[in-house]
Design a protein around this motif. Sequence first.
Motif, mmCIF file in Angstrom:
data_model
loop_
_atom_site.group_PDB
_atom_site.id
_atom_site.type_symbol
_atom_site.label_atom_id
_atom_site.label_comp_id
_atom_site.label_asym_id
_atom_site.label_seq_id
_atom_site.Cartn_x
_atom_site.Cartn_y
_atom_site.Cartn_z
ATOM 1 N N ARG A 105 -19.873 23.420 0.359
ATOM 2 C CA ARG A 105 -20.203 21.934 -0.041
ATOM 3 C C ARG A 105 -20.015 20.992 1.259
ATOM 4 N N ASN A 106 -19.941 21.436 2.370
ATOM 5 C CA ASN A 106 -20.026 20.506 3.538
ATOM 6 C C ASN A 106 -20.287 21.322 4.672
ATOM 7 N N SER A 107 -20.548 20.327 5.818
ATOM 8 C CA SER A 107 -20.966 21.233 6.887
ATOM 9 C C SER A 107 -19.965 21.751 7.855
ATOM 10 N N GLU A 108 -18.521 21.464 7.465
ATOM 11 C CA GLU A 108 -17.335 22.087 8.061
ATOM 12 C C GLU A 108 -17.305 23.510 7.456
ATOM 13 N N CYS A 109 -17.380 23.627 6.230
ATOM 14 C CA CYS A 109 -17.130 24.795 5.556
ATOM 15 C C CYS A 109 -18.050 25.784 5.921
ATOM 16 N N PHE A 110 -19.329 25.277 6.108
ATOM 17 C CA PHE A 110 -20.426 26.292 6.525
ATOM 18 C C PHE A 110 -20.050 26.881 7.856
ATOM 19 N N GLN A 140 -17.104 7.794 9.390
ATOM 20 C CA GLN A 140 -18.021 8.692 8.771
ATOM 21 C C GLN A 140 -17.140 10.060 8.549
ATOM 22 N N TYR A 141 -17.811 10.762 7.746
ATOM 23 C CA TYR A 141 -17.323 12.110 7.648
ATOM 24 C C TYR A 141 -17.561 13.032 9.022
ATOM 25 N N PRO A 142 -16.518 14.014 9.478
ATOM 26 C CA PRO A 142 -17.019 14.589 10.631
ATOM 27 C C PRO A 142 -18.135 15.584 10.277
ATOM 28 N N HIS A 143 -18.841 15.733 11.272
ATOM 29 C CA HIS A 143 -20.240 16.802 11.198
ATOM 30 C C HIS A 143 -20.101 17.932 12.003
ATOM 31 N N TRP A 144 -19.845 18.990 11.330
ATOM 32 C CA TRP A 144 -19.806 20.261 12.381
ATOM 33 C C TRP A 144 -20.996 21.124 12.162
ATOM 34 N N VAL A 145 -21.302 21.596 13.354
ATOM 35 C CA VAL A 145 -22.685 22.512 13.864
ATOM 36 C C VAL A 145 -22.134 23.653 14.542
ATOM 37 N N VAL A 146 -23.040 24.599 14.318
ATOM 38 C CA VAL A 146 -22.930 25.903 15.093
ATOM 39 C C VAL A 146 -23.761 25.908 16.358
ATOM 40 N N LEU A 195 -23.287 19.961 26.110
ATOM 41 C CA LEU A 195 -24.330 20.780 26.127
ATOM 42 C C LEU A 195 -24.164 21.786 27.603
ATOM 43 N N ASN A 196 -23.182 20.968 28.410
ATOM 44 C CA ASN A 196 -22.900 21.502 29.743
ATOM 45 C C ASN A 196 -21.567 22.532 29.192
ATOM 46 N N LYS A 197 -20.914 22.326 28.263
ATOM 47 C CA LYS A 197 -19.421 22.866 27.825
ATOM 48 C C LYS A 197 -19.897 24.154 26.916
ATOM 49 N N CYS A 198 -20.891 23.719 26.126
ATOM 50 C CA CYS A 198 -21.018 25.038 24.904
ATOM 51 C C CYS A 198 -21.468 26.218 25.423
ATOM 52 N N LYS A 199 -20.735 27.220 24.640
ATOM 53 C CA LYS A 199 -21.636 28.700 24.525
ATOM 54 C C LYS A 199 -22.091 29.116 23.294
ATOM 55 N N PRO A 200 -23.015 29.866 23.020
ATOM 56 C CA PRO A 200 -23.398 30.395 21.839
ATOM 57 C C PRO A 200 -22.222 30.752 20.860
ATOM 58 N N GLY A 201 -22.188 30.215 19.643
ATOM 59 C CA GLY A 201 -21.191 30.762 18.784
ATOM 60 C C GLY A 201 -20.028 29.848 18.638
ATOM 61 N N ASP A 202 -20.175 28.726 19.462
ATOM 62 C CA ASP A 202 -19.162 27.605 19.476
ATOM 63 C C ASP A 202 -19.080 26.735 18.466
ATOM 64 N N LEU A 203 -18.068 26.064 17.854
ATOM 65 C CA LEU A 203 -18.192 25.330 16.726
ATOM 66 C C LEU A 203 -18.170 23.783 17.238
ATOM 67 N N VAL A 204 -18.943 22.811 17.099
ATOM 68 C CA VAL A 204 -18.976 21.385 17.459
ATOM 69 C C VAL A 204 -18.629 20.545 16.150
ATOM 70 N N GLU A 205 -17.657 19.390 16.608
ATOM 71 C CA GLU A 205 -17.432 18.419 15.440
ATOM 72 C C GLU A 205 -18.091 16.991 16.218
ATOM 73 N N PHE A 206 -19.020 16.563 15.364
ATOM 74 C CA PHE A 206 -19.256 15.099 15.782
ATOM 75 C C PHE A 206 -18.476 14.134 14.785
ATOM 76 N N VAL A 207 -17.888 12.998 15.594
ATOM 77 C CA VAL A 207 -17.187 12.035 14.968
ATOM 78 C C VAL A 207 -17.716 10.842 15.103
ATOM 79 N N ALA A 208 -17.447 9.731 14.016
ATOM 80 C CA ALA A 208 -17.889 8.464 14.092
ATOM 81 C C ALA A 208 -16.885 7.759 13.554
ATOM 82 N N LYS A 209 -16.740 6.335 13.573
ATOM 83 C CA LYS A 209 -16.053 5.590 12.528
ATOM 84 C C LYS A 209 -16.575 5.232 11.397
#
Length: 274
Positions: free
Chosen positions: A187-192, A117-123, A101-115
Amino acid sequence: MGNQVEKLTHLSYKEVPTADPTGVDKDDGPRIGVSYIFSADDDDLEEPGHDPDKQGSLQEDLQYDHCNEVECSVYYRDECIYEKGFGAGDQLSTYSPENLLNKCKPGDLVEFVAKNQYPHWVVYVGDFQVVHLYRLEITNSFMTDASQGRRGRIVNDQYKFKPLSPEMVVQNAMEQVGAKDQELSWRNSECFAAWCRYGKREFKIGGEIRIGKQPYRLKIQLSEKKSHTLEFQSLEDLVMERRRNDQIGKTAVLQELSNHLHAEDEVRTDHNAS
């Protein structure tokens, strides 16, 4: 018009607009040879806001080793359009959602990762909130809820396309909030998330005609000097395979490829013997 055509012939692939400049495709008609299959590859964890009593065991399940990530690059014909790894500094480093949250600016893409698990992308859209595709619906969530205990990183530079303005990225994301099920074009969070940032129809379901040619190549780095390349007809198909590789991890991917290449060698040997 002649000048416009002349200009386009000198643009690289990443600069050729494949959508309306506003980021909204106007030509969404049916495309030949496309199966409209909806994926739920981001549905493995609990809903955002899960029971905090489960937090301890969940954190253990999410332990993540970036050394097990699959380093790869993607090419459209001869042009690199995506790259992950390959000594790109701290590109694979991850952070807690609070630190992000301290690094992000509006419009950035963030990828959450876990063992496992499929990576989850958000805007990231500002005010501690993100927009993302989750369980077949575009939703607006707090980043800490969307992370579901996973660590994440900003991934603005993995795709080499020219991004839209931050304001347009946020607008693209917010305009889709509430879309679900058959209304979805991804079809997935990354493509969106990637579509929101770059506005390219290639990230949408059926965004490209899939006939014959396979212009996309996924180059998987097996070791420092050895790689293996897979070919795809569409970017969407390639993204699905790359995400599967991310989900199973480098060790499993290398084992799969080793078994496959060994089987091919056996078939080739039998054929030569006959």
